[in-house]
Structures are given as structure tokens and as C-alpha cells.
Motif scaffolding. Structure first.
Motif, PDB file in Angstrom:
ATOM      1  N   SER A  67      65.347  46.209  69.039  1.00  0.00           N
ATOM      2  CA  SER A  67      63.984  46.633  68.705  1.00  0.00           C
ATOM      3  C   SER A  67      62.997  45.531  69.063  1.00  0.00           C
ATOM      4  CB  SER A  67      63.856  46.981  67.214  1.00  0.00           C
ATOM      5  OG  SER A  67      63.937  45.832  66.414  1.00  0.00           O
ATOM      6  N   ILE A 115      61.386  55.709  70.702  1.00  0.00           N
ATOM      7  CA  ILE A 115      62.835  55.741  70.490  1.00  0.00           C
ATOM      8  C   ILE A 115      63.488  55.892  71.852  1.00  0.00           C
ATOM      9  CG2 ILE A 115      64.745  56.925  69.354  1.00  0.00           C
ATOM     10  CD1 ILE A 115      62.777  57.900  67.263  1.00  0.00           C
ATOM     11  N   ASP A 127      69.667  54.102  70.778  1.00  0.00           N
ATOM     12  CA  ASP A 127      69.052  53.751  69.493  1.00  0.00           C
ATOM     13  C   ASP A 127      68.242  52.464  69.575  1.00  0.00           C
ATOM     14  OD1 ASP A 127      68.478  54.382  66.860  1.00  0.00           O
ATOM     15  OD2 ASP A 127      70.090  53.127  66.077  1.00  0.00           O
ATOM     16  N   ARG A 182      64.479  50.747  69.768  1.00  0.00           N
ATOM     17  CA  ARG A 182      63.152  51.157  69.299  1.00  0.00           C
ATOM     18  C   ARG A 182      62.120  50.094  69.627  1.00  0.00           C
ATOM     19  NH1 ARG A 182      63.714  55.380  64.552  1.00  0.00           N
ATOM     20  NH2 ARG A 182      65.811  56.089  65.048  1.00  0.00           N
TER      21      ARG A 182
END
Length: 646
Positions: free
Chosen positions: A214, A359, A363, A365
């Protein structure tokens, strides 16, 4: 139930059950037994000897949990005096039985030491460099030291409790000997039983799991990056700020698992791309997929009490799955391709915080820095488009059309009414009126003309600068042979034109007669014996509309009933058909000679084909009964007979 099961049950009830009820441990101090040996190396065989005089039914549980509060099952107990522990660990032996009619129990602990080889992985590089990756598990931690024999005459010892994840060694070119490892205790315990493991090695490990999970931009200009690392593999975070070149952020590490890195000094309104550069033991550089930051901003569209939001990002190397727009922490919009959103669920006077989340495949982000936006509004203008329509003798309907700035999702449309010619306007709309249409049923439209005016107040308590110009209903009346209407203009400004609508019985317009600025219309009663009229006025620009009450002309009703019909298939006079004029409601029943209903209808357009449920009705005379309501609302009946000819 065999004897052993009976003994366990009895002892459990007599001795163990009371301990369970009181919450105490099953381990008492009333028994006694010797243990040989009391410590040793796995696999370890032990022997117990009962020391309680005159004891009976002595039973042992060789792997008992001191904290348990349930009676051991039969499969967990034995009356054997020996047992072998295959795996290392700390164990408790429970003894229980009875002596002189009293139950007893005793617990003793035993330590079984580890003898298995430590778990490790050997990575071999073509250059001769190798890395031994030690698995930090219970086997390794059981030993005081791990001894590595590199196979080239050199040995190395490491402390497994120091959390050293790996050990490097370099061989001379072309040398690839096997490496062995084994555990060791400080006092040389279990030396004969400790197992050694030979590692042959494999190529460099895959670094595919070193990825950014992320990227989150903060309002203060920091970027928080979470990534997955591999123990012992140096990974450096790189950044590209739009010029195509990646440079070091100065952030690096070689720790396994999820890692957090903060990059300061960025512009939260800009977009950045991040990737990881990692080097394995063989000095091979591998770069992770790129993850771009997100940027959310106020959109260019400016609407009253509607927030326009847009977003953008730089290209990612992974596939985008979905955008999620968050408002005050909650998702309000999702899309796989849209880059803007109009948020209509906002109220002026409030501030909202928006954040966009991308997204990405696997997975991953990316979070934008949040921005705060307050919905805009402007003072509303005057109401300039409206209509006043007489719907019934005691009902007037007003309709407003809104345009311009200052229009919000909630509002109060203020409506005032006065008798035509009066300046005494009174509010007739409800408090916080949220409807552009208002039905006024406190009027008498056949006797008076009424004037209405309108003012708009938006959700920010901003009102239009004043009331709209009045719109008055028109009073239409009969002055045989003419119909006339209010001579005064229904608007403050002059009338643009009048249109006279001739209506059918359902109130639909059959014909529109332009009357220009005339205020009367002559009716030809001979040809228009049944008509309804309504006058409509429009302002010169067409923005204001006023409609009058409906004036009705009706003649006496006429009902024509045939005296015979012949449903014989010759296509002439096949059906019994009634014709009527100036009738509003109609129903008819046909009776046979015995008074039974053979046909019934409430629709004047329906006809009878001379059939009944059983087939063709018999020829002969039939009676009809008609109940009707004329155009003036008067009820009347008609009864007679007709002949059915076969």
C-alpha cells in the motif's frame, strides 16, 4: 464395561470429581511413585514404580495437563509402568489409585530434550557464496548452539537464541561441498542421540514476494509505504516524481514480513510512483511492480449544494480492479473506470473530507491524501416560471419551475394567496414546503378569482430577493349564449394571449380555440349541446400560465334501445346494441322469462351476442333494465323488452 473402565469411573467420581467441582488441579500429594530417569533425550523411555502401600488399581497418565479440569479418558491412561516419549518437551505424569478405601493422586514432571536436526535452507551462488537460512522454530531454540560444518574444513557455531536469521560463507571457485548442521547443549547432553542434517543447497531464492502492499499520501506531505520484505534481503524504496527517473528515498531494510516506511517532504497534491529494488545473496538486482500514489481534488463543475470530486493517478504495472471514493471514512462511490463523482448527499454549512482508494491486483492499495470540501451555494433569484390552474370547484393547483443559482436539495417554497384585487396576502403553504406543486382546497373557484405569489428559500437560509409577480386564477362564467372570463389580467404584466379549450367528459382537451386578447366566446347551442370549456392565459414570454374553472354545457340524455336482434350468423343485426348520449354512468341487465340475468354490463360500448353460459340463448322476448347517470349527475332508469329471433 471392563474392570479398568469401572475403576477409572469410580476413582473419577470418588476422588477426581470433587477436585473438578472446586476448580482445583487433579495433581494431589497423597500418592507416590519413583521415576527413572527423570530427564533425558528424545526418544526417551521411562519406568515408574508405585510407592503407595496396599494400593489398588494404580493408573498413570504419562502426558497430563496440570491445568485441565476434566477426568482423563481411558485412552489417556494406562496401568503399565513404562512409557516412551518420542518427541521432546516438558511432560507431567499423573498417578492415581486407591489405598485402604481412599483415593490418592500424585504428579511428577519430566523433561525430554530435543535431538532432532535444526531446520535450515542453503542458498548457493555460482560465485561460491552460500547463505544458510536458519528456521527460527522450537527445534532450533531448544539448543544452546547450532554447529555448522561447511565441509571445507571450517566449522561455525551460532547462538539460536540471538535471532541470527542467516549465516554467509564463501568457498573457493568451483567448490560446492555439502553442509551439515546439528544442535548442541552446553553440558554435552544427548551427544549420542542428536541428529545431524546435510544441506545440499539450491539456487538463489525468489524475490517475487517482495512487493509494495500500500501507498498512502498524508495531508502533511508524508507518504506511508507498506511492503513485504524477506529476511536478509536488502530492499530499497525508490520514488519517481513525474520525470520518468526513479531515485532512492533513503529508506531501506532487510527484515522479513510487513515493513512500514515513511517518506517525508512530498506534496500531497502531486502524484508519485514507488517501487522496491532488492538484491539477493548472489547480488542480483530485482525490482518490484510499481505502485502509483493517488490524488483527489475538487472538480471543476460548480453546482449548488453538490460537491464535484475528481481524481487521477500515474500508471501502475498491476491491473486496477476498483476505485473507492470515501467521504468522512465511508465508501460513497465505487467504479472500475470513472475518474469523477458528483456527491448530491451533502448539505451546505457542512465540511466533508474525501479520499480516493485504488484497489489494484493482488490486494495492493493506493490511498490519496484527504481533502476537505464545503458545498457551495449562491443566493437564489426570483421565481419567474409558475402556473395557477383551477382543477375543481374548490381546488386550485399551483406549479413552480425553478432555474438559476442557489437551488439546493432541501428548501422552503413559500406560497401566499389573496383575493383578486386585494393586497392582503396570507401564507398558505406548509412550513418547510419541499414541493414545487401545491394544492389549495380552501377556495371557491366558481365565485372568486385568487392570486398567488412565490418565494424560494434554500438550505442555507438564503431567500430570493422578493416574491414573484402574482398569478391569478381566471373566473369563467356563462352569459348565454356567450361564455365570458375575467377582464383583468391574471398577471402584473399584460396577457400575451388567451386560449379557449373545449374538453371532453374526462377533462381532456378536444379542441383549442385561440382567442388572442378577447374575453368572451359565443356558443352555438344547437351544435354544441354538450361541451365543457376552460380558458388559459399566458404571459407574453410564456413563463406565467393561468387556467380558469371549467364551465359545463349539457343537454338531456338520450338512450336508444333496439326492439329486436337476430344472432343467426348472417352478419346483419347480430348483436343487441344500446346507444346513448350525454350519459356519464351506465349499467344494464338482461333477464329471461324466469327472471334470471343472462347478460350484464357497465360499459355502454359493450354489446350482447345472444349467448349464455350453456350456449345460445333461446329465441323469444327478454327484459332489459338500465340504470344511468346523466351529465348533470342525475340518476334515471329505463326498462323494456326486446325480441331475440333465431
Amino acid at each position: 464395561m471392563n474392570f479398568r473402565q469401572l475403576i477409572i469411573l469410580i476413582l473419577g467420581v470418588v476422588f477426581l470429581a470433587p477436585l473438578y467441582v472446586t476448580g482445583q488441579s487433579f495433581c494431589g500429594n497423597t500418592g507416590g511413585f519413583s521415576l527413572t530417569p527423570s530427564t533425558g533425550c528424545a526418544p526417551l523411555s521411562v519406568t515408574v514404580k508405585n510407592l503407595v502401600p496396599k494400593s489398588e488399581n494404580v493408573t498413570y497418565a504419562f502426558d497430563f495437563d496440570r491445568s485441565r479440569t476434566t477426568v482423563p479418558t481411558q485412552s489417556e491412561t494406562t496401568q503399565d509402568s513404562s512409557h516412551t516419549y518420542a518427541l521432546p518437551g516438558n511432560y507431567t505424569i499423573l498417578q492415581f489409585g486407591s489405598a485402604n478405601g481412599t483415593g490418592f493422586s500424585q504428579c511428577t514432571d519430566i523433561v525430554v530434550k530435543e535431538t532432532r536436526a535444526p531446520n535450515a535452507e542453503l542458498i548457493v551462488c555460482p560465485s561460491g557464496k552460500v547463505r544458510l537460512m536458519l528456521v527460527n522454530d522450537s527445534i532450533s531454540k531448544a539448543y544452546d548452539a547450532i554447529v555448522i560444518n561447511w565441509g571445507d574444513g571450517s566449522n561455525q557455531s551460532i547462538d539460536p537464541k540471538s535471532n541470527t536469521p542467516f549465516v554467509d560463507h564463501t568457498y573457493s571457485a568451483g567448490t560446492k561441498p555439502a553442509v551439515t548442521i546439528r544442535g548442541r547443549y552446553r553440558n554435552a547432553d544427548c551427544q549420542q542421540k542428536i541428529v545431524a542434517k546435510t544441506l545440499t543447497g539450491s539456487g538463489p531464492q525468489s524475490l517475487a514476494t517482495i512487493v509494495i502492499k500500500s501507498v498512502s499520501l498524508q495531508e502533511n506531505g508524508e507518504a506511508k509505504v507498506l511492503y513485504e520484505g524477506i529476511e536478509g534481503i536488502p530492499s530499497e524504496l525508490l520514488i519517481e516524481n513525474g520525470d520518468g527517473n526513479f531515485v532512492s528515498t533513503g529508506k531501506s531494510g532487510q527484515t522479513g514480513g510487513t515493513q512500514s516506511v515513511t517518506v517525508p517532504g512530498l506534496d500531497p497534491k502531486q502524484k508519485y510512483r514507488f517501487k522496491l529494488s532488492s538484491k539477493n545473496i548472489c547480488d542480483n538486482l530485482i525490482e518490484s511492480p510499481i505502485v502509483a500514489s493517488m490524488n483527489v481534488m475538487e472538480g471543476t463543475l460548480s453546482l449548488d449544494e453538490i460537491i464535484s470530486v475528481s481524481w487521477a493517478h500515474l500508471a501502475n504495472t498491476e491491473n486496477l480492479i476498483q476505485y473507492q471514493l470515501k467521504r468522512d471514512g465511508s465508501v460513497v462511490f465505487t467504479s472500475s473506470d470513472a475518474l469523477s463523482y458528483l456527491d448530491t448527499d451533502v448539505k451546505c454549512g457542512n465540511t466533508y473530507k474525501y479520499e480516493i482508494v485504488a484497489i489494484i491486483e493482488n490486494d495492493v492499495r493506493s490511498y490519496s491524501a484527504p481533502i476537505s470540501i464545503e458545498p457551495k451555494t449562491a443566493p437564489p433569484g426570483l421565481v419567474t416560471q409558475a402556473s395557477v390552474t383551477v382543477q375543481a370547484e374548490n381546488v386550485i393547483n399551483t406549479q413552480v419551475q425553478l432555474s438559476g443559482e442557489g437551488l439546493t436539495s432541501s428548501y422552503d417554497l413559500i406560497i401566499e394567496r389573496a383575493l383578486a384585487g386585494s393586497s392582503d396576502y396570507q401564507k398558505v403553504s406548509p412550513t418547510d414546503n419541499q414541493s414545487l406543486q401545491f394544492v389549495d382546497n380552501a377556495v371557491s373557484t366558481n365565485e372568486n378569482s385568487y392570486c398567488y405569489r412565490f418565494q424560494y428559500e434554500n438550505a442555507c437560509n438564503l431567500r430570493s430577493p422578493g416574491f414573484s409577480q402574482p398569478i391569478c386564477s381566471i373566473l369563467l362564467s356563462s352569459r348565454t349564449p356567450e361564455i365570458v372570463w375575467t377582464s383583468d389580467s391574471p398577471f402584473t404584466e399584460p396577457v400575451g394571449n388567451y386560449d379557449l379549450h373545449q374538453l371532453d367528459d374526462q377533462g381532456n382537451i378536444e379542441q383549442t380555440i385561440p382567442k388572442q386578447l378577447q374575453i368572451a366566446h359565443g356558443v352555438d347551442l344547437a351544435s354544441q349541446s354538450s361541451s365543457s370549456f376552460q380558458i388559459e392565459a399566458k404571459s407574453a414570454d410564456g413563463a406565467l400560465v393561468s387556467s380558469s374553472n371549467v364551465l359545463n354545457f349539457r343537454s338531456q340524455p338520450i338512450i336508444l334501445v333496439p326492439d329486436a336482434f337476430t344472432p343467426n350468423g348472417d352478419t346483419h343485426n347480430e348483436r343487441f346494441e344500446v346507444k346513448a348520449y350525454f350519459i356519464l354512468e351506465f349499467q344494464m341487465s338482461v333477464f329471461d322469462r324466469w327472471g334470471e340475468v343472462v347478460y350484464h354490463s357497465q360499459n355502454l360500448a359493450d354489446t350482447w351476442d345472444g349467448k349464455v353460459a350453456s350456449g345460445n340463448a333461446a329465441g323469444g322476448y327478454y327484459i332489459y333494465q338500465i340504470e344511468a347517470v346523466d351529465t348533470f349527475g342525475r340518476k334515471f332508469s329505463k326498462k323494456g323488452s326486446f325480441l331475440l329471433i333465431r
